[in-house]
Design a protein around this motif. Structure first.
Motif, mmCIF file in Angstrom:
data_model
loop_
_atom_site.group_PDB
_atom_site.id
_atom_site.type_symbol
_atom_site.label_atom_id
_atom_site.label_comp_id
_atom_site.label_asym_id
_atom_site.label_seq_id
_atom_site.Cartn_x
_atom_site.Cartn_y
_atom_site.Cartn_z
ATOM 1 N N ILE A 87 11.767 1.648 -2.292
ATOM 2 C CA ILE A 87 11.240 2.610 -2.741
ATOM 3 C C ILE A 87 10.972 3.790 -1.855
ATOM 4 O O ILE A 87 11.155 5.044 -1.922
ATOM 5 N N ASP A 88 10.395 3.393 -0.566
ATOM 6 C CA ASP A 88 10.240 4.440 0.568
ATOM 7 C C ASP A 88 11.568 4.851 1.060
ATOM 8 O O ASP A 88 11.720 6.274 1.313
ATOM 9 N N SER A 89 12.602 4.385 1.012
ATOM 10 C CA SER A 89 13.813 4.843 1.726
ATOM 11 C C SER A 89 14.640 5.832 0.670
ATOM 12 O O SER A 89 14.990 6.830 0.991
ATOM 13 N N PHE A 90 14.489 5.143 -0.596
ATOM 14 C CA PHE A 90 14.947 6.012 -1.863
ATOM 15 C C PHE A 90 14.266 7.672 -1.759
ATOM 16 O O PHE A 90 14.832 8.518 -2.097
ATOM 17 N N PHE A 91 13.160 7.348 -1.809
ATOM 18 C CA PHE A 91 12.330 8.567 -2.001
ATOM 19 C C PHE A 91 12.123 9.765 -0.595
ATOM 20 O O PHE A 91 12.384 10.794 -0.820
ATOM 21 N N VAL A 135 5.780 10.577 -8.895
ATOM 22 C CA VAL A 135 7.079 10.799 -9.577
ATOM 23 C C VAL A 135 7.863 11.839 -9.749
ATOM 24 O O VAL A 135 9.062 11.991 -10.016
ATOM 25 N N SER A 136 7.191 13.373 -9.531
ATOM 26 C CA SER A 136 7.849 14.469 -9.534
ATOM 27 C C SER A 136 8.350 14.966 -8.245
ATOM 28 O O SER A 136 7.443 14.516 -7.236
ATOM 29 N N PHE A 137 9.393 15.707 -8.137
ATOM 30 C CA PHE A 137 9.917 16.187 -6.806
ATOM 31 C C PHE A 137 10.098 17.300 -6.595
ATOM 32 O O PHE A 137 10.381 18.107 -7.546
ATOM 33 N N ASN A 138 9.956 17.951 -5.338
ATOM 34 C CA ASN A 138 9.991 19.356 -4.955
ATOM 35 C C ASN A 138 11.043 19.246 -3.771
ATOM 36 O O ASN A 138 10.963 18.334 -2.934
ATOM 37 N N GLY A 139 11.572 20.437 -3.527
ATOM 38 C CA GLY A 139 12.266 20.662 -2.492
ATOM 39 C C GLY A 139 13.949 20.445 -2.624
ATOM 40 O O GLY A 139 14.179 19.713 -3.575
ATOM 41 N N ASN A 140 14.732 20.524 -1.700
ATOM 42 C CA ASN A 140 16.012 20.141 -1.708
ATOM 43 C C ASN A 140 16.199 18.579 -1.150
ATOM 44 O O ASN A 140 15.832 18.474 -0.116
ATOM 45 N N PRO A 141 16.944 17.958 -2.040
ATOM 46 C CA PRO A 141 17.339 16.682 -1.401
ATOM 47 C C PRO A 141 18.559 16.739 -0.318
ATOM 48 O O PRO A 141 19.320 17.537 -0.300
ATOM 49 N N TYR A 142 18.102 15.650 0.699
ATOM 50 C CA TYR A 142 19.262 15.457 1.590
ATOM 51 C C TYR A 142 19.518 14.194 1.756
ATOM 52 O O TYR A 142 18.594 13.257 1.623
ATOM 53 N N PHE A 143 20.898 13.569 2.213
ATOM 54 C CA PHE A 143 20.981 12.265 2.549
ATOM 55 C C PHE A 143 21.557 12.133 3.868
ATOM 56 O O PHE A 143 22.606 12.858 4.422
ATOM 57 N N GLY A 179 18.589 -0.891 7.420
ATOM 58 C CA GLY A 179 18.830 0.135 8.041
ATOM 59 C C GLY A 179 19.834 1.184 7.461
ATOM 60 O O GLY A 179 20.088 2.423 7.789
ATOM 61 N N GLN A 180 20.068 1.056 6.182
ATOM 62 C CA GLN A 180 21.015 1.777 5.081
ATOM 63 C C GLN A 180 19.868 2.851 4.488
ATOM 64 O O GLN A 180 18.678 2.389 4.309
ATOM 65 N N ILE A 181 20.237 3.790 4.041
ATOM 66 C CA ILE A 181 19.566 4.542 2.904
ATOM 67 C C ILE A 181 19.887 4.245 2.118
ATOM 68 O O ILE A 181 20.961 4.133 1.433
ATOM 69 N N ALA A 182 18.600 4.231 1.016
ATOM 70 C CA ALA A 182 18.606 3.802 -0.123
ATOM 71 C C ALA A 182 19.316 5.004 -1.125
ATOM 72 O O ALA A 182 18.409 5.814 -1.593
ATOM 73 N N ARG A 183 20.408 5.137 -1.518
ATOM 74 C CA ARG A 183 20.952 6.336 -2.136
ATOM 75 C C ARG A 183 20.903 6.255 -3.742
ATOM 76 O O ARG A 183 21.014 7.187 -4.421
ATOM 77 N N PHE A 190 0.715 -1.295 0.205
ATOM 78 C CA PHE A 190 -0.028 0.165 0.131
ATOM 79 C C PHE A 190 0.813 1.137 -0.069
ATOM 80 O O PHE A 190 0.674 2.218 -0.770
ATOM 81 N N ASN A 191 1.788 1.201 0.706
ATOM 82 C CA ASN A 191 2.595 2.482 0.946
ATOM 83 C C ASN A 191 3.526 2.627 -0.302
ATOM 84 O O ASN A 191 3.611 3.826 -0.943
ATOM 85 N N LEU A 192 4.130 1.534 -0.960
ATOM 86 C CA LEU A 192 4.586 1.576 -2.289
ATOM 87 C C LEU A 192 3.804 2.091 -3.415
ATOM 88 O O LEU A 192 4.087 2.811 -4.280
ATOM 89 N N PHE A 193 2.527 1.801 -3.437
ATOM 90 C CA PHE A 193 1.663 2.228 -4.265
ATOM 91 C C PHE A 193 1.522 3.831 -4.097
ATOM 92 O O PHE A 193 1.429 4.415 -5.372
ATOM 93 N N LEU A 194 1.591 4.230 -2.963
ATOM 94 C CA LEU A 194 1.319 5.786 -2.961
ATOM 95 C C LEU A 194 2.701 6.445 -3.530
ATOM 96 O O LEU A 194 2.749 7.532 -3.933
ATOM 97 N N ILE A 195 3.809 5.876 -3.009
ATOM 98 C CA ILE A 195 5.057 6.430 -3.193
ATOM 99 C C ILE A 195 5.348 6.493 -4.688
ATOM 100 O O ILE A 195 5.843 7.262 -5.448
ATOM 101 N N LEU A 196 5.092 5.278 -5.336
ATOM 102 C CA LEU A 196 5.530 5.054 -6.631
ATOM 103 C C LEU A 196 4.591 6.233 -7.615
ATOM 104 O O LEU A 196 5.048 6.486 -8.871
ATOM 105 N N ASN A 197 3.607 6.703 -7.244
ATOM 106 C CA ASN A 197 2.641 7.354 -8.043
ATOM 107 C C ASN A 197 3.097 8.787 -7.829
ATOM 108 O O ASN A 197 2.810 9.773 -8.632
#
Length: 230
Positions: free
Chosen positions: A119-123, A16-24, A80-84, A7-14
């Motif tokens: 997907i959740d970690s990457f986004f 596709v466009s991103f706003n804001g500054n990324p950080y890791f 536990g890692q961040i999906a970079r 369910f979470n994956l369904f929400l995240i995959l839709n």
């Protein structure tokens, strides 16, 4: 828990466009046997059906990717890692799995021309809840979150590519979720063999059994029963 994952994956995959500054966030670096620059030809082959740009510009686009060799049983990502990065499998195959109280539960298998990440970690730049492991010696193309955004800004064809990819992924995962909830073990076995026959040729049986939610013994019994009816 798996249903919530889909369910979470369904929400995240839709999204596709991103706003804001990324950080890791900091994480332990994943180790590969070696890393090399990807060729322009390979990148062009992936996207040229939707992106029309001069060869001189493909050279710049290619710099957004890295080609990485992963040994058999090597990890692209650990819990536990961040999906970079999101990875396109150029050669080989991988599995994605959870660890439930020390027991590995497979949730997907990917082969050549498939993209794979948490997907959740990457986004959302959250610690991954899954592992991604090579089942064969594999070659993957890594694309970071920042570079993916650069592709979107550079040409709308890149965004179209990943939107189409997301739609197909959602459809596939929702189909899997429905079959897990509504089919018995034998029916799930048959459905998987029809939908992804390559899995039975390249993935160890105990991994397939884990994906189907059955024991290796039950897997063998179902396989024998089906073989006798053919």
């Amino acid at each position: 828990m798996i249903s919530l994952y889909f369910f979470n994956l369904f929400l995240i995959l839709n999204r596709v466009s991103f706003n804001g500054n990324p950080y890791f966030l900091s994480q332990k670096k994943t180790t590969f046997s070696f890393i090399k620059a990807i060729t322009i030809k390979t990148v062009k082959k992936i996207f040229e059906h939707l992106v029309s740009i001069p060869d001189s510009e493909w050279k710049m686009i290619a710099q957004y990717f890295t080609e990485q060799e992963v040994p058999n049983k090597g990890f692209l990502l650990r819990e536990g890692q961040i999906a970079r990065e999101t990875f396109l499998i150029k050669k080989g195959c991988c599995r994605s799995f959870y660890n439930f109280d020390g027991v590995e539960k497979n949730i997907s298998f990917s082969r050549e021309n498939c993209w794979q990440t948490d997907i959740d970690s990457f986004f959302n730049h959250k610690p991954s809840t899954t592992y991604i492991q090579a089942i064969e010696p594999s070659t993957v193309l890594g694309l970071t979150h920042t570079n993916k955004k650069k592709l979107f800004a550079y040409h709308q064809g890149f965004e179209s590519y990943f939107r189409i990819l997301a739609e197909k992924k959602v459809t596939f995962l929702l189909e899997i979720m429905g079959k897990r909830n509504n089919l018995d073990a034998k029916e799930r076995f048959i459905a998987l063999k029809k939908r992804q026959p390559w899995v039975f040729q390249r993935i160890p049986q105990y991994h397939i059994a884990s994906f189907l939610g059955i024991s290796p013994t039950s897997f063998s019994l179902i396989q024998k029963e089906i073989a006798q009816t053919v």
